[in-house]
Design an enzyme around this catalytic site. Structure first.
Site, mmCIF file in Angstrom:
data_model
loop_
_atom_site.group_PDB
_atom_site.id
_atom_site.type_symbol
_atom_site.label_atom_id
_atom_site.label_comp_id
_atom_site.label_asym_id
_atom_site.label_seq_id
_atom_site.Cartn_x
_atom_site.Cartn_y
_atom_site.Cartn_z
ATOM 1 N N GLU A 1 70.241 46.196 103.583
ATOM 2 C CA GLU A 1 69.014 45.479 103.923
ATOM 3 C C GLU A 1 69.399 44.116 104.477
ATOM 4 O OE1 GLU A 1 65.881 45.332 101.054
ATOM 5 O OE2 GLU A 1 66.116 47.419 100.438
ATOM 6 N N CYS B 1 70.040 36.915 107.363
ATOM 7 C CA CYS B 1 70.482 37.091 105.980
ATOM 8 C C CYS B 1 71.187 38.444 105.885
ATOM 9 C CB CYS B 1 69.279 37.033 105.042
ATOM 10 S SG CYS B 1 69.711 37.068 103.298
ATOM 11 N N CYS C 1 74.113 45.145 93.280
ATOM 12 C CA CYS C 1 74.911 44.007 92.817
ATOM 13 C C CYS C 1 75.173 44.173 91.327
ATOM 14 C CB CYS C 1 74.153 42.698 93.062
ATOM 15 S SG CYS C 1 75.035 41.209 92.526
ATOM 16 N N CYS D 1 71.635 39.356 87.496
ATOM 17 C CA CYS D 1 70.682 38.255 87.340
ATOM 18 C C CYS D 1 69.284 38.837 87.135
ATOM 19 C CB CYS D 1 70.712 37.344 88.558
ATOM 20 S SG CYS D 1 72.319 36.561 88.845
ATOM 21 N N CYS E 1 66.384 38.763 89.898
ATOM 22 C CA CYS E 1 66.753 39.263 91.222
ATOM 23 C C CYS E 1 66.588 40.777 91.280
ATOM 24 C CB CYS E 1 68.201 38.872 91.528
ATOM 25 S SG CYS E 1 68.801 39.504 93.116
ATOM 26 N N SER F 1 74.287 29.425 93.331
ATOM 27 C CA SER F 1 73.048 29.613 92.572
ATOM 28 C C SER F 1 73.219 29.007 91.180
ATOM 29 C CB SER F 1 72.721 31.107 92.458
ATOM 30 O OG SER F 1 72.404 31.639 93.724
ATOM 31 N N ASN G 1 60.217 34.321 93.806
ATOM 32 C CA ASN G 1 59.481 35.308 94.587
ATOM 33 C C ASN G 1 59.199 36.540 93.737
ATOM 34 O OD1 ASN G 1 59.449 33.939 97.214
ATOM 35 N ND2 ASN G 1 61.669 34.211 97.153
ATOM 36 N N CYS H 1 64.000 35.597 99.191
ATOM 37 C CA CYS H 1 65.131 35.413 98.280
ATOM 38 C C CYS H 1 64.883 36.130 96.949
ATOM 39 C CB CYS H 1 65.333 33.920 98.035
ATOM 40 S SG CYS H 1 66.701 33.534 96.938
#
Length: 362
Positions: A70, A88, A95, A99, A102, A217, A293, A336
């Protein structure tokens, strides 16, 4: 354990490597190499999905085995009225950093992307942009399609796929190829100290790599909260991360970008702002505040505008250089922390050993 990905395709090669693979001199193959990266109309990977809203474009590429990358093309505006686009880029499918705020982290790691799969995202983004604008064929510039910046902030932790990330950066920076300046590329990390130290070694051997931008981050003002929302903090606490950044060979005018996702009632108090300012004080940095978000089945709420503004003003009162990120792409699940197709979680469970590696837990 993730195995290495063989590098055989041209999109994973600099001109010198391309010529060596063909047992030829670089100058003899320069035109061919330039055409491959600048003038080819053939998509290096099939586009499986593409969505657009408000100028933001999210597109997905087929990387085999039912998996897809993506990527997001984001329009940018400066205070002086100039306009450009940022791309991006993903470095992994999923991942393993885990987190909790996320979407990608909630997928778990499916596999690393190879260097050619990372570079292909830039080539396809150019083709998508060329469908929307008329661009001159000469003279060539890396941003003739309007894309000036590349940020490795898509799916995945870039420094968790270190070798392929570095190779992709070298290829993207190749003067005879896409020719993106290192100053226009940003690597975003959750704070992989080992990866930061590996990058630092490259900078010491190759000083021009100091121009590569680093984003970190942070997302919490203390180890207790950060360990809850970012599991990596359990093995790499804030003091160790700060020390790694202090040791990193920034250029004379360089700044770290400290990313701070604001979660209502979790990390957005004035006391948090005071602690963030204290942690950032020894560093040459700019803090980027990112309102959370929303995601599917989200466990958090977004800090309201008043909380964000109070936090920002408090940091500025401490003398910290701080900005607020303008949210774009929420409607596409392209902002994000929102990247990650939930359907791939099922695919992840079926992944076995392949040339690209296997899924593993943080």
């Amino acid at each position: 354990m993730l195995t290495d990905v063989p590098q055989r395709l041209p999109l994973a090669m600099t001109l010198a490597e391309y010529a060596a693979a063909r047992a030829s001199h670089p100058q003899a193959l320069r035109r061919e190499y330039v055409k491959l990266f600048r003038d080819s109309d053939a998509s290096p990977l099939p586009v499986t999905r593409s969505e657009e809203h408000g100028g933001v474009v999210k597109f997905c590429l087929d990387v085999g085995g039912g998996l897809e990358t993506e990527s997001v093309i984001i329009p940018m505006d400066s205070y002086r009225g100039s306009q450009w686009h940022t791309l991006c880029v993903s470095t992994q499918v999923g991942c393993r950093m885990g987190c909790t705020f996320c979407e990608t982290g909630r997928m778990g790691l499916v596999r690393n992307l190879s260097a050619e799969e990372i570079v292909a995202q830039r080539i396809v983004a150019r083709q998508i942009r060329h469908e929307r604008i008329k661009t001159p064929t000469r003279p060539y510039s890396y941003y003739r399609d309007g894309i000036r910046n590349i940020v490795f902030m898509g799916m995945g932790e870039p420094l968790d796929n270190f070798d392929h990330l570095v190779r992709a950066i070298r290829v993207l920076n190749e003067p005879n190829g896409v020719s993106v300046p290192l100053t226009q590329m940003t690597v975003s990390t959750v704070g992989r100290v080992d990866g930061l130290r590996q990058l630092a070694e490259i900078v010491r051997r190759e000083p021009t790599w100091a121009n590569l931008r680093i984003a970190v981050s942070l997302n919490a003002s203390n180890d207790s909260v950060r360990s809850q929302i970012m599991p990596i903090n359990k093995s790499t606490p804030l003091s160790e991360l700060q020390r790694a950044l202090l040791e990193y060979p920034l250029p004379r005018r360089g700044l770290f970008l400290i990313e701070y996702v604001m979660l209502a009632g979790i990390n957005d108090s004035l006391e948090d702002a005071d602690a963030v300012a204290e942690w950032c004080r020894p560093l040459r940095c700019v803090v980027n505040l990112i309102p959370y978000n929303p995601q599917r089945d989200a466990a958090y709420a977004t800090s309201d505008d008043d909380s964000v503004l109070r936090f920002l003003r408090r940091l500025r009162a401490h003398g910290i250089f701080v900005k607020r990120r303008v949210t774009q792409g929420r409607d596409l699940m392209g902002a994000c922390g929102q990247l990650g197709n939930p359907a791939l979680r099922r695919v992840r469970k079926t992944i076995a050993n392949t040339d690209h590696g296997v899924a593993s837990e943080p």
